[in-house]
Write a protein that holds these residues in place. Structure first.
Motif, PDB file in Angstrom:
ATOM      1  N   ILE A   1       7.390  -7.471  -1.427  1.00 13.49           N
ATOM      2  CA  ILE A   1       8.427  -6.855  -2.265  1.00 13.49           C
ATOM      3  C   ILE A   1       8.292  -7.349  -3.697  1.00 13.49           C
ATOM      4  CG2 ILE A   1      10.905  -6.758  -2.703  1.00 13.49           C
ATOM      5  CD1 ILE A   1       9.997  -4.925  -0.463  1.00 13.49           C
ATOM      6  N   LYS A   2       8.010  -8.634  -3.883  1.00 17.44           N
ATOM      7  CA  LYS A   2       7.784  -9.164  -5.230  1.00 17.44           C
ATOM      8  C   LYS A   2       6.583  -8.483  -5.875  1.00 17.44           C
ATOM      9  CE  LYS A   2       6.810 -13.392  -7.825  1.00 17.44           C
ATOM     10  NZ  LYS A   2       5.614 -12.857  -8.487  1.00 17.44           N
TER      11      LYS A   2
ATOM     12  N   ALA B   1       4.535  -4.778  -9.906  1.00 19.82           N
ATOM     13  CA  ALA B   1       3.489  -3.796 -10.191  1.00 19.82           C
ATOM     14  C   ALA B   1       4.033  -2.442 -10.633  1.00 19.82           C
ATOM     15  CB  ALA B   1       2.603  -3.601  -8.953  1.00 19.82           C
ATOM     16  N   HIS B   2       5.234  -2.104 -10.208  1.00 16.92           N
ATOM     17  CA  HIS B   2       5.765  -0.760 -10.474  1.00 16.92           C
ATOM     18  C   HIS B   2       7.134  -0.869 -11.166  1.00 16.92           C
ATOM     19  CE1 HIS B   2       2.518   0.708  -7.961  1.00 16.92           C
ATOM     20  NE2 HIS B   2       2.918  -0.076  -6.974  1.00 16.92           N
TER      21      HIS B   2
ATOM     22  N   GLN C   1       0.833  -1.204   0.000  1.00 16.41           N
ATOM     23  CA  GLN C   1       0.000   0.000   0.000  1.00 16.41           C
ATOM     24  C   GLN C   1       0.868   1.254   0.000  1.00 16.41           C
ATOM     25  OE1 GLN C   1      -2.210  -0.658   3.570  1.00 16.41           O
ATOM     26  NE2 GLN C   1      -3.872  -1.778   2.564  1.00 16.41           N
ATOM     27  N   THR C   2       1.903   1.223   0.806  1.00 11.68           N
ATOM     28  CA  THR C   2       2.796   2.381   0.914  1.00 11.68           C
ATOM     29  C   THR C   2       3.492   2.657  -0.414  1.00 11.68           C
ATOM     30  OG1 THR C   2       3.176   1.893   3.257  1.00 11.68           O
ATOM     31  CG2 THR C   2       4.761   3.342   2.167  1.00 11.68           C
ATOM     32  N   ALA C   3       4.010   1.610  -1.044  1.00  9.64           N
ATOM     33  CA  ALA C   3       4.686   1.780  -2.331  1.00  9.64           C
ATOM     34  C   ALA C   3       3.715   2.263  -3.401  1.00  9.64           C
ATOM     35  CB  ALA C   3       5.325   0.462  -2.754  1.00  9.64           C
ATOM     36  N   ASP C   4       2.498   1.744  -3.382  1.00 11.41           N
ATOM     37  CA  ASP C   4       1.488   2.154  -4.370  1.00 11.41           C
ATOM     38  C   ASP C   4       1.172   3.645  -4.246  1.00 11.41           C
ATOM     39  OD1 ASP C   4      -0.490   1.374  -6.431  1.00 11.41           O
ATOM     40  OD2 ASP C   4      -1.918   2.025  -4.902  1.00 11.41           O
ATOM     41  N   MET C   5       0.973   4.107  -3.024  1.00 13.03           N
ATOM     42  CA  MET C   5       0.683   5.521  -2.805  1.00 13.03           C
ATOM     43  C   MET C   5       1.891   6.386  -3.175  1.00 13.03           C
ATOM     44  SD  MET C   5      -1.333   7.921  -2.012  1.00 13.03           S
ATOM     45  CE  MET C   5      -2.733   6.963  -1.394  1.00 13.03           C
TER      46      MET C   5
END
Length: 401
Positions: free
Chosen positions: A108-109, A114-115, A80-84
């Protein structure tokens, strides 16, 4: 996110910038996924924060440093943090203490897949596995193992004496010219014993008076927390594992008697072998074998040393055995510099390096009698400051990184 950026700013404000370790320049920071591994106390967090401070503006919100063991991640996931972060333009995320986050590898995977444009750097215990059985990150992640300070680095941080590192090939080919150059800047033997006692962990420079206590805390943390959580060490055996370390710290350099070790701490032989493997992974000991290429998973080592000499000074009941101390320093510095070190056996030199060279370690009077039959043999001698042919000062092997 604002709370994370506030902490990010605080971390950067406090990071010391007086010395940036050369080892940081060997990291390919452009890789999509990097793992910085190492035992507690060797400066993994500092390396990441210094890189950020040297490469991003203070108010740059394209980069984020956070620690996975903070309260923020009790209510937020890494994914969630990485997505935001990516949605607000983030391009580089640094996640410290990753091993303290349950299920970190699968998230992490997920972030990695995803990014595609996000650069991810994680750091954690030397015990973390890139393949945890559920998620294999070994094909995606570039790992770097960070050792403690070399003797060369200690001289720079403690005394401001700057000496360029030298490759092992360079040292063995021209030992006298290198030693002469170093002696033009200092008397290495003046500071060598200080390094052996207190020079390996960078936190010495933050709190000198409490250094022994802090090293004890590192040992206790690795055994009581990391080994129990990462390797399933039975809580009831943690005291026995520390007793095992004390037995090793008080030993002389001799071939290993597992049965004797097993009896001395009250743990069966097979379990002792398993614990020795864990302790090496945790960078508390060095297991040495005569042939690393044929070593089984739980094979009996031919020799055991503590990982570094500072541990010896903390754990030994009295002054460490000088022969063991010398061998510990030599192996630690060679292994930390990326070399393969094997036990030489009874009838040849103490150690075989990179499958070819043989090195006998000893005091100033050590001669070549033990390695007379070897074609590429050297003596690493303590208490000398100049090289004499292939007899090289022991301290010089602390200049490899």
């Amino acid at each position: 996110m604002e709370k994370l950026f506030e902490r990010h700013d605080n971390y950067l404000a406090d990071v010391p910038m007086g010395y940036v370790r050369k080892i940081a320049s060997k990291i390919d920071w452009n890789s999509r996924l990097i793992a910085i591994k190492g035992p507690k106390g060797v400066g993994k967090s500092t390396i990441m924060l210094q890189h950020i401070k040297n490469n991003f503006a203070a108010d740059d919100r394209h980069v984020l440093y956070c620690s996975a063991d903070t309260s923020y991640f009790t209510t937020h996931t890494l994914a969630q943090t990485a997505d935001m972060f990516v949605k607000i333009g983030g391009t580089h995320i640094f996640i410290d203490e990753i091993h303290k986050y349950k299920g970190w590898s699968s998230e992490i995977k997920e972030i990695y897949d995803a990014h595609k444009s996000l650069r991810i750097v994680i750091s954690g215990s030397s015990l973390i596995r890139l393949n945890d059985g559920d998620t294999d990150l070994s094909r995606r992640m570039v790992p770097y193992l960070i050792p403690g300070l070399s003797f060369r680095e200690f001289l720079l941080m403690e005394k401001g004496i700057a000496i360029d590192s030298i490759s092992l090939d360079g040292l063995l080919e021209s030992p006298n010219s290198f030693c002469t150059a170093v002696k033009g800047k200092c008397h290495p033997l003046e500071f060598f014993n200080d390094y052996l006692k207190k020079g390996y962990y960078p936190f010495y420079f933050e709190s000198r008076n409490t250094y022994p206590i802090q090293v004890e805390n590192v040992i206790d943390y690795i055994i009581n927390v990391e080994l129990t959580q990462q390797r399933g060490l039975e809580v009831g055996n943690t005291r026995k594992v520390k007793a095992l370390l004390k037995v090793i710290s008080n030993s002389v350099p001799y071939e290993v008697d597992i049965q004797k070790l097993s009896k001395s701490i009250g743990i069966e032989r097979a379990t002792v072998l398993k614990y020795l493997k864990y302790l090496e992974e945790a960078k508390l000991i060095i297991r040495l074998f005569q042939n690393l290429d044929r070593v089984g998973d739980l094979q009996k080592p031919d020799k055991i040393l503590l990982d570094n000499t500072n541990l010896m000074h903390i754990l030994a009941d009295s002054s460490p055995v000088i022969g063991t101390l010398r061998e510990c320093f030599f192996c630690n510095q060679l292994i930390s510099a990326g070399h393969k070190v094997e036990y030489g056996g009874i009838k040849t030199g103490d150690f075989r390096i990179d499958d070819s060279r043989v090195v006998e370690v000893g005091g100033a009077d050590k001669d070549f009698s033990q390695v007379s039959d070897e074609t590429d043999a050297y003596v690493a001698a303590d208490d000398i400051d100049s090289a004499i042919g292939k007899k090289i000062p022991l301290w010089a092997f602390g200049m490899l990184y």
